[in-house]
Motif scaffolding. Structure first.
Motif, PDB file in Angstrom:
ATOM      1  N   ASP A  53       0.807  -1.262  -0.021  1.00  0.00           N
ATOM      2  CA  ASP A  53       0.085  -0.030   0.264  1.00  0.00           C
ATOM      3  C   ASP A  53       0.990   1.303   0.218  1.00  0.00           C
ATOM      4  OD1 ASP A  53      -2.349  -1.476   0.028  1.00  0.00           O
ATOM      5  OD2 ASP A  53      -2.443  -1.356   2.285  1.00  0.00           O
ATOM      6  N   HIS A  54       1.823   1.418   0.686  1.00  0.00           N
ATOM      7  CA  HIS A  54       2.919   2.223   0.925  1.00  0.00           C
ATOM      8  C   HIS A  54       3.704   2.493  -0.336  1.00  0.00           C
ATOM      9  CE1 HIS A  54       5.483   5.323   2.079  1.00  0.00           C
ATOM     10  NE2 HIS A  54       6.583   4.596   2.550  1.00  0.00           N
ATOM     11  N   ALA A  57       1.378   4.132  -3.148  1.00  0.00           N
ATOM     12  CA  ALA A  57       0.973   5.700  -2.904  1.00  0.00           C
ATOM     13  C   ALA A  57       2.216   6.419  -3.396  1.00  0.00           C
ATOM     14  CB  ALA A  57       0.853   5.700  -1.354  1.00  0.00           C
ATOM     15  N   ARG A  58       3.501   5.831  -3.007  1.00  0.00           N
ATOM     16  CA  ARG A  58       4.592   6.391  -3.643  1.00  0.00           C
ATOM     17  C   ARG A  58       5.089   6.366  -5.139  1.00  0.00           C
ATOM     18  NH1 ARG A  58       9.930   5.151   0.169  1.00  0.00           N
ATOM     19  NH2 ARG A  58      10.995   5.214  -1.622  1.00  0.00           N
ATOM     20  N   GLU A  60       2.385   6.277  -7.184  1.00  0.00           N
ATOM     21  CA  GLU A  60       1.643   7.145  -7.837  1.00  0.00           C
ATOM     22  C   GLU A  60       2.018   8.658  -7.769  1.00  0.00           C
ATOM     23  OE1 GLU A  60      -2.831   6.208  -7.940  1.00  0.00           O
ATOM     24  OE2 GLU A  60      -2.238   5.731  -5.612  1.00  0.00           O
TER      25      GLU A  60
END
Length: 217
Positions: A53-54, A57-58, A60
């Protein structure tokens, strides 16, 4: 959750078994109350995929804010995902083992894989050159994920020590195949240099045959 507590949670699942471990036991293993655990994570498998998930996000954010060329941006952002997932080698290996042994986690991994593909595909569609074939974004997006996963598996199996460096090299070769659709000033009509080896005493027909064979390669 800190990297240390995340590793502790994954280790606990690996030692006790995914199915046999309750969320309550997992919360206790990492020093959280039941309510705090469920507030931070929807379920115990969310602990295993927290790094993904992290990383998503990074990824994107990196593609949205990049000043690099499209090809370089894709290479850099994909390699960065791998670095993040391998920042804790023990957790990476335990996560892989858990997914290998647990069908439900493998299904969740497929969902994560599709999320990566969608991020890549959306970015490529935004930056590709006008007239690019409809399949370019989806095939390149899927290929980036496949190259990343291959590099991760090679590292897990001890075939490479610097997975990010190996992946970067592979990605540069991969994206070079798509430059005509990613770069405005790329000369798609560049000519190949053809080297044909033939017997100087041979007939014209034999020379033509040698050249023809080279062109077919």
């Amino acid at each position: 959750m800190t990297p240390e507590s995340s590793t502790a949670a994954i280790r606990h699942l690996a030692e006790r078994g995914y199915e046999a471990t309750t969320a309550e036991a997992l919360a206790a293993a990492v020093g959280m109350s039941r309510s705090t655990f469920f507030r931070r994570f929807g379920s115990k498998d969310d602990v295993i995929f927290a790094d993904h998930d992290h990383a998503l996000a990074r990824l994107e954010a990196a593609l949205e804010d990049t000043t690099l060329t499209p090809a370089d941006a894709l290479v850099s952002a994909t390699a960065d995902v791998l670095r993040l997932l391998l920042r804790d080698p023990e957790a990476a290996r335990l996560r892989f083992e858990l997914m290998r042994l647990t069908p439900a986690l493998r299904d969740r991994e497929l969902v994560i894989t599709h999320r990566y593909e969608r991020v890549f595909t959306r970015y490529i569609r935004e930056v590709q050159q006008p007239g690019a074939p409809a399949w370019v974004a989806s095939t390149l997006g899927a290929s980036l994920v496949a190259a990343h996963n291959a590099a991760l598996r090679a590292w897990l199996r001890g075939r490479t020590t610097d997975a990010a460096a190996a992946l970067t090299e592979d990605l540069r070769e991969l994206t070079s195949l798509y430059l005509r659709w990613l770069t405005a000033d790329h000369d798609s009509s560049e000519r190949r240099v053809l080297v044909a080896v033939y017997d100087a005493t041979g007939s014209p027909d034999s020379v033509l045959t040698a050249v023809s064979e080279q062109l077919r390669r």
